[in-house]
Motif scaffolding. Structure first.
Motif, PDB file in Angstrom:
ATOM      1  N   TYR A 123      46.787 -80.108  81.090  1.00  0.00           N
ATOM      2  CA  TYR A 123      46.972 -81.435  80.519  1.00  0.00           C
ATOM      3  C   TYR A 123      48.378 -81.564  79.940  1.00  0.00           C
ATOM      4  O   TYR A 123      48.960 -80.603  79.441  1.00  0.00           O
TER       5      TYR A 123
ATOM      6  N   GLN B 172      50.591 -83.900  77.178  1.00  0.00           N
ATOM      7  CA  GLN B 172      50.413 -84.825  76.056  1.00  0.00           C
ATOM      8  C   GLN B 172      51.753 -85.238  75.478  1.00  0.00           C
ATOM      9  O   GLN B 172      52.553 -84.386  75.083  1.00  0.00           O
TER      10      GLN B 172
ATOM     11  N   LYS C  27      49.869 -89.998  72.048  1.00  0.00           N
ATOM     12  CA  LYS C  27      48.975 -90.262  73.182  1.00  0.00           C
ATOM     13  C   LYS C  27      47.923 -89.165  73.293  1.00  0.00           C
ATOM     14  O   LYS C  27      48.089 -88.064  72.761  1.00  0.00           O
ATOM     15  N   GLY C  28      46.843 -89.469  74.017  1.00  0.00           N
ATOM     16  CA  GLY C  28      45.877 -88.429  74.319  1.00  0.00           C
ATOM     17  C   GLY C  28      46.341 -87.587  75.493  1.00  0.00           C
ATOM     18  O   GLY C  28      47.236 -87.994  76.238  1.00  0.00           O
ATOM     19  N   PRO C  29      45.764 -86.393  75.663  1.00  0.00           N
ATOM     20  CA  PRO C  29      46.132 -85.552  76.808  1.00  0.00           C
ATOM     21  C   PRO C  29      45.802 -86.245  78.125  1.00  0.00           C
ATOM     22  O   PRO C  29      44.776 -86.922  78.238  1.00  0.00           O
TER      23      PRO C  29
ATOM     24  N   LEU D 209      45.368 -85.545  82.317  1.00  0.00           N
ATOM     25  CA  LEU D 209      45.194 -84.503  83.328  1.00  0.00           C
ATOM     26  C   LEU D 209      46.376 -84.502  84.288  1.00  0.00           C
ATOM     27  O   LEU D 209      46.754 -85.532  84.845  1.00  0.00           O
TER      28      LEU D 209
ATOM     29  N   PHE E 110      48.979 -78.279  77.781  1.00  0.00           N
ATOM     30  CA  PHE E 110      47.812 -77.477  77.429  1.00  0.00           C
ATOM     31  C   PHE E 110      47.134 -76.980  78.702  1.00  0.00           C
ATOM     32  O   PHE E 110      46.861 -77.774  79.610  1.00  0.00           O
TER      33      PHE E 110
END
Lengths: 112, 113
Positions: A36, A38, A42-44, A46, A89
């Motif tokens: 991921y 990020q 913001k959110g992670p 894909l 991540f």
């Protein structure tokens, strides 16, 4: 046994270079390994994912290399660009479990 | 398709209070997972709901709870807030079938004072 260890914590790469982030896992039941990206606030999102029946997967400038016997996998970003500067991540899960176990993250900075 | 939405985006609460966070998944997605993100512990799985049933649970105390409604929208609740609950709470939705990808919302930033 549920841990995923990620390194390095931070990485600085020159524009056009190759960024490499490594992860290692312990639980041999894991069978799905996503990465991921990020950005701040913001959110992670894909980026790319791999299953252990293949040793490599490539999507554009992003490649995952997977070594099942060593229980390690890595993300390679070719021709790194300033827009790739973000936190990355790695994660692992058992398919269908919808429970991702994340690495600690790598803050990547691409210098122009 | 609209992405995952979370409300509110920011929240400030006092120790001892309780809080409810909301998540609307991508249309058609039946699974909603919640994660806590902190600088020290990173991203940690809280729980996952599928068709209104909790399917998986992480290692968090009982003060953390959740539920899912028939339209797949989900809420999580934290009671008796502690300073250590300050975090970014992320919701992720997926179709819920084996191997389906998870899509994250922008998160709710909770600050406990």
């Amino acid at each position: 046994q549920q841990q995923v260890k990620q390194s390095p914590q931070s990485l600085i790469v020159q524009k056009g270079g190759i960024s490499i982030i490594n992860c290692a896992y312990e639980n041999t039941a894991f069978d799905y390994f996503p990465w991921y990206q990020q950005f701040p606030g913001k959110g992670p999102a894909l980026l790319i994912a791999i299953r252990p029946d293949v040793s490599e997967k490539k999507e554009g400038r992003f490649t995952i290399s997977f070594n099942k016997s060593a229980k390690q996998f890595s993300l390679h970003i070719m021709d790194s660009q300033p827009g790739d500067s973000a936190t990355y991540f790695c994660a692992a899960t058992i398919q269908g479990a919808q429970k991702l176990v994340f690495g600690q993250g790598t803050r990547l900075t691409i210098n122009p | 398709k609209a992405g995952v939405t979370q409300t509110p985006r920011y929240l400030i609460k006092t120790r001892g209070q309780q809080v409810t966070l909301s998540c609307s998944p991508i249309s058609g997605h039946r699974s909603v997972s919640w994660y806590q993100q902190t600088p020290g512990q990173g991203l940690q799985f809280l729980f996952e709901y599928f068709s209104e049933t909790q399917r998986n649970k992480g290692n968090f105390p009982g003060r953390f709870s959740g539920r899912q409604f028939s339209n797949s929208r989900s809420e999580m609740n934290v009671s008796t807030l502690e300073l250590g609950d300050s975090a970014l709470y992320l919701c992720a939705s997926s179709l819920g079938a084996s191997g389906s990808q998870q899509y994250f919302g922008p998160g709710t930033r909770l600050t406990v004072t």
